[in-house]
Design a protein around this motif. Structure first.
Motif, PDB file in Angstrom:
ATOM      1  N   GLY A 142       0.883 -79.471  -0.231  1.00  0.00           N
ATOM      2  CA  GLY A 142       0.340 -78.361  -1.167  1.00  0.00           C
ATOM      3  C   GLY A 142      -0.123 -77.154  -0.396  1.00  0.00           C
ATOM      4  N   VAL A 143       0.228 -77.224   0.937  1.00  0.00           N
ATOM      5  CA  VAL A 143      -0.282 -75.964   1.789  1.00  0.00           C
ATOM      6  C   VAL A 143       0.941 -75.571   2.454  1.00  0.00           C
ATOM      7  N   ILE A 144       1.587 -76.421   3.467  1.00  0.00           N
ATOM      8  CA  ILE A 144       2.513 -76.132   4.007  1.00  0.00           C
ATOM      9  C   ILE A 144       4.074 -76.759   3.550  1.00  0.00           C
ATOM     10  N   LEU A 145       3.863 -77.804   3.050  1.00  0.00           N
ATOM     11  CA  LEU A 145       5.186 -78.329   2.503  1.00  0.00           C
ATOM     12  C   LEU A 145       4.727 -78.899   0.983  1.00  0.00           C
ATOM     13  N   ARG A 146       5.687 -79.158   0.063  1.00  0.00           N
ATOM     14  CA  ARG A 146       5.612 -79.999  -1.228  1.00  0.00           C
ATOM     15  C   ARG A 146       6.776 -81.102  -1.089  1.00  0.00           C
ATOM     16  N   GLY A 147       6.356 -82.206  -0.675  1.00  0.00           N
ATOM     17  CA  GLY A 147       7.318 -83.287  -0.390  1.00  0.00           C
ATOM     18  C   GLY A 147       8.030 -82.794   1.252  1.00  0.00           C
ATOM     19  N   ARG A 148       9.239 -82.735   1.011  1.00  0.00           N
ATOM     20  CA  ARG A 148       9.943 -82.025   2.453  1.00  0.00           C
ATOM     21  C   ARG A 148      10.374 -80.832   2.145  1.00  0.00           C
ATOM     22  N   SER A 149       9.990 -80.003   1.337  1.00  0.00           N
ATOM     23  CA  SER A 149      10.330 -78.646   1.257  1.00  0.00           C
ATOM     24  C   SER A 149       9.032 -77.579   1.332  1.00  0.00           C
ATOM     25  N   PRO A 150       9.275 -76.765   2.365  1.00  0.00           N
ATOM     26  CA  PRO A 150       8.306 -75.753   2.561  1.00  0.00           C
ATOM     27  C   PRO A 150       7.939 -74.895   1.586  1.00  0.00           C
ATOM     28  N   ILE A 151       6.633 -74.577   1.602  1.00  0.00           N
ATOM     29  CA  ILE A 151       6.105 -73.767   0.329  1.00  0.00           C
ATOM     30  C   ILE A 151       6.168 -72.223   0.732  1.00  0.00           C
ATOM     31  N   GLY A 152       6.930 -71.434  -0.211  1.00  0.00           N
ATOM     32  CA  GLY A 152       6.801 -70.058   0.174  1.00  0.00           C
ATOM     33  C   GLY A 152       6.985 -69.518   1.546  1.00  0.00           C
ATOM     34  N   GLY A 153       6.223 -68.717   2.185  1.00  0.00           N
ATOM     35  CA  GLY A 153       6.747 -68.493   3.546  1.00  0.00           C
ATOM     36  C   GLY A 153       5.988 -68.953   4.547  1.00  0.00           C
ATOM     37  N   SER A 154       5.855 -70.206   4.365  1.00  0.00           N
ATOM     38  CA  SER A 154       4.887 -71.060   5.430  1.00  0.00           C
ATOM     39  C   SER A 154       5.524 -71.272   6.795  1.00  0.00           C
ATOM     40  N   PRO A 155       7.248 -71.491   6.744  1.00  0.00           N
ATOM     41  CA  PRO A 155       7.897 -71.509   8.178  1.00  0.00           C
ATOM     42  C   PRO A 155       7.693 -70.275   8.922  1.00  0.00           C
ATOM     43  N   ARG A 156       7.694 -69.008   8.105  1.00  0.00           N
ATOM     44  CA  ARG A 156       7.330 -67.843   8.864  1.00  0.00           C
ATOM     45  C   ARG A 156       6.088 -67.473   9.357  1.00  0.00           C
ATOM     46  N   ALA A 157       5.098 -68.015   8.558  1.00  0.00           N
ATOM     47  CA  ALA A 157       3.870 -67.789   8.953  1.00  0.00           C
ATOM     48  C   ALA A 157       3.515 -68.662  10.266  1.00  0.00           C
ATOM     49  N   ILE A 158       4.038 -70.023  10.135  1.00  0.00           N
ATOM     50  CA  ILE A 158       3.901 -70.992  11.295  1.00  0.00           C
ATOM     51  C   ILE A 158       4.352 -70.239  12.818  1.00  0.00           C
TER      52      ILE A 158
END
Length: 252
Positions: A55-71
């Motif tokens: 609900g913050v970084i992932l939803r299931g196995r799908s990244p949420i929004g720009g979470s990979p870029r933020a990390i």
């Protein structure tokens, strides 16, 4: 004597001038390399970040929004960590190193197992108390594997434990479905055989959400009410630990 001092001063000035001219002829990269040890080291940040996962970084196995870029912004270009962070979640059921590999793949950065804290990670602190005792691990995923990797030597999942007692689940004849757990497939490799008919369970650990709630509640009641050995005379109740006593589920 005075002439000697003047000559010495002139020689020193000439040497300094020669060194300056030599330094000026050096390439800038040579000078930078020569004095690199004098460059100040990057200041260590005075803070860290703790992320939830679902609900913050992932939803299931799908990244949420720009979470990979933020990390990725928390790392330097060479891949070293710039800002310390970790993932703190009440989920689990798998070893931390396996979750770290999954997160690394989904987010495109190198996540170490030390950066993953599950709800059951604090169970490591109880190894010294139950290291050689028979314990039962409850929950979906691979609860017994998790506990074994923490250092507990005598672990059975609740699936394995209940399989030793034919009538421990009174509703078993009415169930038309079967719980697909992975622990039972790995138990021969991970766990030796235990004589559960004579050895009492000394601790029960809820690692993650159970799948078959009805059966698990029945088995736990039998273990706890008999002092760790269903069907025997009552004894001291073994302790029961919850990694996360969260009974609410998010609906997609």
């Amino acid at each position: 004597m005075r002439g000697f001092r003047i000559a010495l001063a002139r020689a020193a000035r000439s040497r300094s001038l020669a060194e300056l001219q030599t330094a000026q002829r050096r390439r800038p990269s040579d000078l930078a390399q020569r004095f690199s040890h004098l460059a100040p080291a990057p200041a260590r940040p005075s803070f860290g970040i703790a992320f939830d996962i679902d609900g913050v970084i992932l939803r299931g196995r799908s990244p949420i929004g720009g979470s990979p870029r933020a990390i990725r912004r928390l790392y330097y270009e060479d891949g070293t960590l710039k800002i310390p962070f970790l993932f703190l979640t009440n989920g689990g059921g798998v070893p931390e190193h396996r979750r770290a590999l999954e997160l690394s793949e989904l987010l495109g950065v190198n996540i170490s197992p030390a950066q993953v804290v599950h709800g059951h990670s604090p169970y490591r602190e109880l190894v010294h108390r139950f290291e050689d005792d028979l314990i039962v691990a409850v929950g979906k995923g691979e609860p017994a594997v998790v506990m074994s990797e923490y250092g507990f030597r005598k672990v059975l999942s609740i699936d394995e434990y209940s399989s030793y007692f034919r009538d421990i689940d009174p509703l078993a004849p009415f169930k038309t479905w079967k719980v697909g757990q992975t622990d039972s497939n790995m138990s021969a490799k991970v766990h030796p055989s235990y004589d559960v008919y004579t050895e009492r369970v000394k601790g029960v650990f809820v690692v993650s959400d159970p799948v078959d709630w009805g059966r698990d509640l029945q088995v736990l009641c039998d273990i706890l009410s008999t002092g760790g050995l269903p069907g025997s005379e009552k004894g001291d109740q073994p302790p029961l630990y919850f990694a996360a006593d969260d009974l609410e589920y998010q609906v997609k």
